[in-house]
Design a protein around this motif. Structure first.
Motif, PDB file in Angstrom:
ATOM      1  N   GLU A  58      54.021  17.569  34.096  1.00 53.05           N
ATOM      2  CA  GLU A  58      52.988  18.339  34.726  1.00 53.05           C
ATOM      3  C   GLU A  58      53.158  19.879  34.696  1.00 53.05           C
ATOM      4  OE1 GLU A  58      53.232  17.024  38.561  1.00 53.05           O
ATOM      5  OE2 GLU A  58      51.718  18.149  39.474  1.00 53.05           O
ATOM      6  N   ASP A  59      52.187  20.611  34.788  1.00 49.07           N
ATOM      7  CA  ASP A  59      52.185  22.005  34.338  1.00 49.07           C
ATOM      8  C   ASP A  59      50.991  22.711  35.102  1.00 49.07           C
ATOM      9  OD1 ASP A  59      52.225  24.390  31.575  1.00 49.07           O
ATOM     10  OD2 ASP A  59      52.501  24.739  33.632  1.00 49.07           O
ATOM     11  N   GLY A  60      51.124  22.952  36.228  1.00 47.60           N
ATOM     12  CA  GLY A  60      50.041  23.525  37.249  1.00 47.60           C
ATOM     13  C   GLY A  60      49.168  22.498  37.292  1.00 47.60           C
ATOM     14  N   ARG A  61      47.630  22.887  36.967  1.00 49.99           N
ATOM     15  CA  ARG A  61      46.498  21.932  37.102  1.00 49.99           C
ATOM     16  C   ARG A  61      46.726  20.804  36.117  1.00 49.99           C
ATOM     17  NH1 ARG A  61      41.838  23.919  36.200  1.00 49.99           N
ATOM     18  NH2 ARG A  61      42.501  25.614  35.055  1.00 49.99           N
ATOM     19  N   PHE A  62      47.569  20.775  35.234  1.00 51.85           N
ATOM     20  CA  PHE A  62      47.446  19.907  33.941  1.00 51.85           C
ATOM     21  C   PHE A  62      48.414  18.964  34.035  1.00 51.85           C
ATOM     22  CE2 PHE A  62      44.097  22.093  31.836  1.00 51.85           C
ATOM     23  CZ  PHE A  62      44.238  23.507  32.359  1.00 51.85           C
ATOM     24  N   THR A  63      48.088  17.601  33.992  1.00 56.33           N
ATOM     25  CA  THR A  63      49.191  16.491  33.943  1.00 56.33           C
ATOM     26  C   THR A  63      49.004  15.641  32.873  1.00 56.33           C
ATOM     27  OG1 THR A  63      49.508  16.723  36.323  1.00 56.33           O
ATOM     28  CG2 THR A  63      50.370  14.615  35.094  1.00 56.33           C
ATOM     29  N   VAL A  64      49.763  15.518  32.069  1.00 53.46           N
ATOM     30  CA  VAL A  64      49.784  14.431  30.891  1.00 53.46           C
ATOM     31  C   VAL A  64      50.353  13.114  31.244  1.00 53.46           C
ATOM     32  CG1 VAL A  64      51.578  15.309  29.500  1.00 53.46           C
ATOM     33  CG2 VAL A  64      50.004  14.022  28.525  1.00 53.46           C
ATOM     34  N   PHE A  65      49.839  11.831  31.360  1.00 52.73           N
ATOM     35  CA  PHE A  65      50.480  10.651  31.361  1.00 52.73           C
ATOM     36  C   PHE A  65      50.457  10.079  30.015  1.00 52.73           C
ATOM     37  CE2 PHE A  65      50.314  10.776  36.208  1.00 52.73           C
ATOM     38  CZ  PHE A  65      49.253  11.561  36.360  1.00 52.73           C
ATOM     39  N   LEU A  66      51.579   9.356  29.993  1.00 55.47           N
ATOM     40  CA  LEU A  66      51.914   8.328  28.695  1.00 55.47           C
ATOM     41  C   LEU A  66      52.321   7.084  28.986  1.00 55.47           C
ATOM     42  CD1 LEU A  66      52.155   8.428  25.639  1.00 55.47           C
ATOM     43  CD2 LEU A  66      54.763   8.801  25.984  1.00 55.47           C
ATOM     44  N   ASN A  67      51.568   5.911  28.612  1.00 58.60           N
ATOM     45  CA  ASN A  67      51.708   4.567  28.430  1.00 58.60           C
ATOM     46  C   ASN A  67      51.932   4.153  27.191  1.00 58.60           C
ATOM     47  OD1 ASN A  67      51.387   1.908  28.816  1.00 58.60           O
ATOM     48  ND2 ASN A  67      49.676   2.046  30.505  1.00 58.60           N
ATOM     49  N   LYS A  68      53.210   3.927  26.991  1.00 55.63           N
ATOM     50  CA  LYS A  68      53.605   3.624  25.647  1.00 55.63           C
ATOM     51  C   LYS A  68      53.403   2.212  25.327  1.00 55.63           C
ATOM     52  CE  LYS A  68      57.908   5.074  26.547  1.00 55.63           C
ATOM     53  NZ  LYS A  68      57.636   5.932  27.693  1.00 55.63           N
ATOM     54  N   SER A  69      53.292   1.304  26.250  1.00 53.79           N
ATOM     55  CA  SER A  69      53.050   0.023  25.871  1.00 53.79           C
ATOM     56  C   SER A  69      51.347  -0.161  25.592  1.00 53.79           C
ATOM     57  CB  SER A  69      53.443  -1.254  27.107  1.00 53.79           C
ATOM     58  OG  SER A  69      52.588  -0.331  28.362  1.00 53.79           O
TER      59      SER A  69
END
Lengths: 113, 117
Positions: A58-69
């Motif tokens: 997460e960085d301020g208004r930006f969030t990255v989600f990772l689903n490896k499977s």
């Protein structure tokens, strides 16, 4: 063969709402992911990254989600602002093998005031 | 100047011309790249230079010839191009990861819009 795919070429969102941009990859060796933002007549600028040892960054208004499977990552922008209107590229790389980045085709985000 | 600077911003050339694209970075990076962006296609990595040595050449036709005289400058020499080579050419730079660490991000220039007629 395209190893990083952004299947939505465009997305429109109302100002203040959440924007969700999606990215899929096929190469299971990828373990480092980045999002770039590009305005017309400018080069891409780095936005946020995530390593495969995490599932969220997460960085301020930006969030990255990772689903490896699922070999899937997403970028959430909350709240969306008109200045966020741009083309967003996801990119993937393999840590420890140097610096070759594989990019998707981009998603054009329009935030409607 | 700061960041990554590319010149020219726009270039129109005939198929028999010879031209060069220039890239300069003021970020102290030791890796530089050429990417090609065609319409509706992903950014395609063309060349990678690490510490002035070319380490990647992704099957790029010989009509594209890179040159990296030092870690701050990168050129792309063009000759006998085809109309399908018309695209946005982007230069980027980054730190080369000396250890098995995160690659870090690449910083891009504004690109050269090339049109081959």
């Amino acid at each position: 063969d395209q190893q990083v795919k952004q299947n939505s070429p465009s997305l429109s969102v109302q100002e203040g709402r959440i924007s969700i941009l999606n990215c899929d990859y096929t190469n299971s060796m990828f373990d480092y992911f980045l999002w770039y933002k590009k305005y017309p007549a400018e080069g891409p600028t780095f936005l946020i990254s995530i390593s495969s040892i995490k599932d969220k960054n997460e960085d301020g208004r930006f969030t990255v989600f990772l689903n490896k499977s699922a070999k899937h990552l997403s970028l959430h922008i909350v709240p969306s602002q008109p200045g966020d209107s741009a083309v967003y590229f996801c990119a993937a790389s393999v840590r420890g093998t140097g610096n070759q980045f594989y990019f998707g085709t981009g998603t054009s985000l329009t935030v409607i005031p | 100047e700061t960041g990554v600077t590319q010149t020219p911003r726009h270039l129109v050339m005939g198929m028999t011309n010879k031209k060069s694209l220039k890239c300069e970075q003021h970020l102290g990076h030791n890796a530089m790249y050429w990417y090609k962006q065609s319409a509706k296609k992903p950014l395609e990595l063309m060349f990678v230079y690490n510490f002035k040595e070319q380490t990647e050449n992704n099957s790029v036709p010989s009509r594209f010839s890179p040159e990296c005289p030092n870690s701050s400058h990168l050129f792309l020499h063009l000759h006998t191009l085809q109309p399908e080579d018309s695209a946005l050419y982007l230069c980027a730079s980054s730190h080369y990861p000396l250890l098995a660490g995160d690659p870090g991000e690449a910083f891009f220039g504004q690109g050269t819009r090339l049109t081959v007629v």
